[in-house]
Design a protein around this motif. Structure first.
Motif, PDB file in Angstrom:
ATOM      1  N   LEU A 143       0.824  -1.208   0.000  1.00 53.87           N
ATOM      2  CA  LEU A 143       0.000   0.000   0.000  1.00 53.87           C
ATOM      3  C   LEU A 143       0.859   1.259   0.000  1.00 53.87           C
ATOM      4  N   ASN A 144       1.901   1.278   0.803  1.00 54.43           N
ATOM      5  CA  ASN A 144       2.735   2.472   0.882  1.00 54.43           C
ATOM      6  C   ASN A 144       3.339   2.803  -0.480  1.00 54.43           C
ATOM      7  N   ALA A 145       3.881   1.776  -1.146  1.00 53.09           N
ATOM      8  CA  ALA A 145       4.521   2.000  -2.448  1.00 53.09           C
ATOM      9  C   ALA A 145       3.505   2.444  -3.489  1.00 53.09           C
ATOM     10  N   VAL A 146       2.327   1.841  -3.479  1.00 55.73           N
ATOM     11  CA  VAL A 146       1.312   2.167  -4.486  1.00 55.73           C
ATOM     12  C   VAL A 146       0.775   3.578  -4.273  1.00 55.73           C
ATOM     13  N   VAL A 147       0.505   3.951  -3.018  1.00 56.67           N
ATOM     14  CA  VAL A 147       0.002   5.300  -2.738  1.00 56.67           C
ATOM     15  C   VAL A 147       1.048   6.346  -3.105  1.00 56.67           C
ATOM     16  N   GLN A 148       2.305   6.039  -2.798  1.00 54.40           N
ATOM     17  CA  GLN A 148       3.364   6.988  -3.130  1.00 54.40           C
ATOM     18  C   GLN A 148       3.486   7.165  -4.633  1.00 54.40           C
ATOM     19  N   GLN A 149       3.398   6.056  -5.366  1.00 52.35           N
ATOM     20  CA  GLN A 149       3.519   6.125  -6.815  1.00 52.35           C
ATOM     21  C   GLN A 149       2.307   6.808  -7.440  1.00 52.35           C
ATOM     22  N   VAL A 153       2.240  10.608  -2.200  1.00 53.15           N
ATOM     23  CA  VAL A 153       2.088  10.768  -0.761  1.00 53.15           C
ATOM     24  C   VAL A 153       2.783   9.587  -0.078  1.00 53.15           C
ATOM     25  N   ALA A 154       3.579   9.870   0.931  1.00 54.38           N
ATOM     26  CA  ALA A 154       4.266   8.816   1.672  1.00 54.38           C
ATOM     27  C   ALA A 154       3.489   8.506   2.944  1.00 54.38           C
ATOM     28  N   LEU A 155       3.028   7.256   3.070  1.00 62.57           N
ATOM     29  CA  LEU A 155       2.337   6.832   4.283  1.00 62.57           C
ATOM     30  C   LEU A 155       3.367   6.461   5.347  1.00 62.57           C
ATOM     31  N   ASP A 156       3.147   6.934   6.553  1.00 63.16           N
ATOM     32  CA  ASP A 156       4.028   6.595   7.669  1.00 63.16           C
ATOM     33  C   ASP A 156       3.591   5.242   8.232  1.00 63.16           C
TER      34      ASP A 156
END
Length: 402
Positions: A143-149, A153-156
């Motif tokens: 999820l973190n990588a997909v949202v960032q791409q 946005v970078a999820l903590d």
């Protein structure tokens, strides 16, 4: 350009807004801490066409895992539901059953099992964004990588492995929980559009249907050692020791309300079964366990080892080994041909070869050697999307082998 459907337009507009959202502060949310409050919310949720869902559980911290938070996001709000505040999640059963409402998860398998086991909730019309990413050839599907791409946005993720059963939960953990569902609705809209363009939507739909019926298998009285990697290489006394140690560990974990791995890890148990230290002094000299573990568990460990060593040959367990019929030379050639086809097809479609044709399925097809689509049906795990999309190619590949 936004789509024409009103609901899809809302999703599109929300996606556009999210592109410029900062990481901090987290999205606004409503914390639901009573069944009465949840009962008042459910009717409005039943009117939604799509919801995003995530579960926070405590399997890393307690013997019996439980749902500690359930997050639900719609296009207009985010709810954080606290079942540990005596909120009855059974009130949500009609929502999850409703086939007209799409429920979006990311990496749904664990959440589906958890909701089924803890709350007896069945999910209809599930969409797993993680599965969708894999079928679109997105290499990093977390999820973190997909949202960032997708949204820059970078999820903590620092709260990912925290104890969600603690109360009160700090505001930072609640904000983290809200973020985990905040992006799923616009993400699903983007992924669904790409799947439709690439004509892979039906592939993901079938995979998601399979995920939605996943359940935890009940204990069936089988030995615990069957679930431990490396048990198969032990001798029979070592296998008896391992089973005794696993049973003792389970008892201790249950009494302490801790997951078994926090008592003693599987790697250490395998070493104990191999070296068989039957006294406190031998156990300490083996250096397999920490001094703290030796002081706490030496007595039950040594007792378990001695009891296993005293067993007669006829009472010792035997590790069950599946007898696979070796592949014939012709079947081996068929496997090689299928793998060559798989690699070429995966490269053409920019997908993981294992999604196109898992190794076990390739072997099953090679054994069966189907000469038609009807014969291909006899092969286990031959899902409809594979048969429809690749069935004729698979049969052709097999027919061309000399």
């Amino acid at each position: 350009m936004p789509p024409g459907d009103p609901v899809e337009t809302i999703l599109w507009n929300r996606k556009e807004r999210l592109l410029n959202l900062p990481t901090e502060p987290g999205p606004p949310y409503r914390l639901v801490t009573s069944s009465q409050e949840l009962a008042q919310i459910v009717p409005s949720l039943m009117k939604e066409k799509v919801i995003a869902v995530d579960v926070e559980a405590d399997s890393m911290f307690h013997f019996t895992e439980k749902v500690c938070l359930l997050q639900i996001a719609t296009v207009s709000q985010c709810l954080i539901i606290d079942p540990l505040a005596a909120v009855d999640l059974f009130l949500l059963k009609p929502l999850f059953l409703a086939p007209e409402i799409t429920k979006i998860f990311h990496g749904a398998s664990y959440d589906v099992r958890c909701l089924g086991m803890c709350c007896d909730i069945t999910i209809n019309n599930l969409f797993d964004t993680e599965i969708a990413c894999r079928f679109l050839g997105i290499g990093e599907s977390g999820l973190n990588a997909v949202v960032q791409q997708t949204f820059q946005v970078a999820l903590d993720k620092k709260y990912q492995k925290k104890d969600w059963s603690r109360r009160p939960l700090p505001a930072e953990m609640l904000e983290y929980a809200a973020r985990d569902v905040h992006y799923l609705i616009p993400l699903r809209a983007i992924l669904a559009e790409r799947l439709a363009q690439m004509r892979r939507a039906s592939w993901v739909e079938e995979e998601c249907r399979m995920i939605s019926i996943v359940r935890c298998l009940p204990e069936n009285g089988q030995p615990l050692f069957l679930k431990v990697k490396g048990a198969g290489r032990l001798d029979r006394h070592g296998l008896a020791i391992l089973e005794n140690l696993l049973q003792k560990r389970m008892d201790i974990a249950r009494k302490k309300d801790l997951p078994p791995f926090k008592i003693i890890g599987n790697t250490a148990l395998i070493r104990l079964a191999e070296e068989k230290p039957a006294s406190r002094n031998a156990l300490k000299q083996s250096r397999i366990l920490s001094d703290k573990q030796v002081s706490m568990y030496a007595e039950p460990i040594c007792l378990a080892i001695r009891e296993a060593l005293e067993k007669k040959e006829d009472d010792l367990p035997v590790y069950p080994r599946e007898k696979h019929k070796p592949l014939s030379r012709k079947a081996t050639l068929r496997v090689d041909a299928l793998k060559q086809w798989r690699e070429a097809t995966a490269a053409r479609l920019a997908m993981d070869p294992g999604l196109i044709l898992p190794n076990a399925l390739a072997i099953g097809i090679a054994r069966e050697n189907p000469r038609s689509l009807e014969q291909l049906d006899r092969v286990g795990e031959m899902k409809e999307w594979r048969k429809k999309e690749f069935g004729e190619e698979i049969v052709r590949v097999l027919s061309e082998i000399k």
